[in-house]
Design an enzyme around this catalytic site. Structure first.
Site, mmCIF file in Angstrom:
data_model
loop_
_atom_site.group_PDB
_atom_site.id
_atom_site.type_symbol
_atom_site.label_atom_id
_atom_site.label_comp_id
_atom_site.label_asym_id
_atom_site.label_seq_id
_atom_site.Cartn_x
_atom_site.Cartn_y
_atom_site.Cartn_z
ATOM 1 N N GLY A 46 39.036 40.367 39.550
ATOM 2 C CA GLY A 46 38.283 41.602 39.664
ATOM 3 C C GLY A 46 39.209 42.796 39.784
ATOM 4 O O GLY A 46 40.362 42.658 40.196
ATOM 5 N N GLN A 51 41.677 51.153 41.974
ATOM 6 C CA GLN A 51 42.968 50.466 41.989
ATOM 7 C C GLN A 51 43.902 50.927 40.880
ATOM 8 O O GLN A 51 45.102 50.704 40.954
ATOM 9 C CB GLN A 51 42.764 48.952 41.883
ATOM 10 C CG GLN A 51 42.099 48.343 43.102
ATOM 11 C CD GLN A 51 41.837 46.886 42.879
ATOM 12 O OE1 GLN A 51 40.795 46.504 42.362
ATOM 13 N NE2 GLN A 51 42.800 46.054 43.256
ATOM 14 N N CYS A 91 44.174 40.169 46.672
ATOM 15 C CA CYS A 91 43.880 41.439 46.009
ATOM 16 C C CYS A 91 45.071 41.846 45.154
ATOM 17 O O CYS A 91 46.221 41.732 45.585
ATOM 18 C CB CYS A 91 43.600 42.508 47.078
ATOM 19 S SG CYS A 91 43.198 44.131 46.421
ATOM 20 N N LEU A 92 44.782 42.341 43.954
ATOM 21 C CA LEU A 92 45.855 42.811 43.085
ATOM 22 C C LEU A 92 46.601 43.995 43.696
ATOM 23 O O LEU A 92 47.755 44.239 43.356
ATOM 24 C CB LEU A 92 45.292 43.189 41.711
ATOM 25 C CG LEU A 92 44.718 42.032 40.898
ATOM 26 C CD1 LEU A 92 44.070 42.547 39.612
ATOM 27 C CD2 LEU A 92 45.786 40.998 40.590
ATOM 28 N N HIS A 133 34.053 42.649 47.437
ATOM 29 C CA HIS A 133 35.459 43.056 47.558
ATOM 30 C C HIS A 133 35.726 44.291 46.700
ATOM 31 O O HIS A 133 36.310 45.273 47.174
ATOM 32 C CB HIS A 133 36.349 41.886 47.130
ATOM 33 C CG HIS A 133 37.807 42.179 47.110
ATOM 34 N ND1 HIS A 133 38.679 41.660 48.032
ATOM 35 C CD2 HIS A 133 38.563 42.946 46.270
ATOM 36 C CE1 HIS A 133 39.906 42.089 47.753
ATOM 37 N NE2 HIS A 133 39.858 42.867 46.685
ATOM 38 N N GLU A 134 35.293 44.241 45.442
ATOM 39 C CA GLU A 134 35.548 45.372 44.536
ATOM 40 C C GLU A 134 34.729 46.605 44.932
ATOM 41 O O GLU A 134 35.215 47.733 44.812
ATOM 42 C CB GLU A 134 35.262 44.976 43.085
ATOM 43 C CG GLU A 134 36.103 43.825 42.560
ATOM 44 C CD GLU A 134 37.608 43.995 42.732
ATOM 45 O OE1 GLU A 134 38.099 45.147 42.773
ATOM 46 O OE2 GLU A 134 38.304 42.977 42.835
ATOM 47 N N HIS A 137 36.524 48.635 47.407
ATOM 48 C CA HIS A 137 37.529 49.533 46.822
ATOM 49 C C HIS A 137 36.919 50.877 46.458
ATOM 50 O O HIS A 137 37.555 51.921 46.622
ATOM 51 C CB HIS A 137 38.153 48.918 45.561
ATOM 52 C CG HIS A 137 39.222 47.921 45.833
ATOM 53 N ND1 HIS A 137 40.403 48.237 46.472
ATOM 54 C CD2 HIS A 137 39.298 46.602 45.539
ATOM 55 C CE1 HIS A 137 41.161 47.156 46.560
ATOM 56 N NE2 HIS A 137 40.507 46.149 46.006
#
Length: 168
Positions: A46, A51, A91-92, A133-134, A137
């Site tokens: 994701g 991000q 997480c990225l 999660h996304e 962000h």
């Protein structure tokens, strides 16, 4: 299409609250395509526009086994949630760290797709976790915010050290 740069914790730009997308135009469609390519290149499941330093309410994800079922959510809203599930998240924007986080076990959302069409989606398991999660962000929140201050500061210190060694 192009691969975008993913911001990493503790970059303050990750704390920016994303704005609603007024119109799904060619610019948003290009953003979605670039985000999907970036997510696949980074081997993530994701990615939120925040991000990649674009502060619009856009999310892409793909939790399929073969990574061939991308989902785009524009202006997502959770309209139902129930249950609690704890699972390990990464997480990225916080590369190399995985911690347990509690999330709703089942959610129902409404959003716009890449073509600007409204739809609803029910999600459980990894997809539900990924969406939540996304969506965090988009509110300027990271999964490390669910951790103790000690764990969060330890992760920050380790990433700061890595960033300094890379000249960032």
């Amino acid at each position: 299409m192009s691969i975008l740069t993913i911001l990493e914790f503790p970059d303050k730009r990750l704390r920016t609250v994303a704005a609603e997308v007024d119109t799904v135009d060619d610019g948003i469609k290009t953003l979605v395509d670039n985000m999907i390519e970036t997510m696949y290149a980074a081997k993530g499941v994701g990615l939120a526009a925040t991000q990649v330093n674009v502060h619009k309410r856009v999310i892409v994800m793909d939790v399929s086994e073969n990574k061939d079922e991308p989902i785009c959510l524009i202006n997502p809203q959770i309209i139902e949630r129930d249950g609690v599930e704890e699972s390990e998240e990464g997480c990225l924007s916080v590369p190399g760290f995985f911690e347990k986080v509690s999330r709703a076990e089942h959610i129902k959302i409404k959003a716009l797709n890449r073509d600007g069409e409204s739809f609803e989606l029910e999600a459980r398991e990894l997809l539900a976790v990924c969406i939540q999660h996304e969506m965090d962000h988009l509110e300027g929140k990271l999964f490390v915010d669910y951790l103790s201050a000690f764990k969060r500061n330890r992760i920050k210190a380790k990433l700061d050290k890595i960033h300094k060694s890379q000249g960032q």
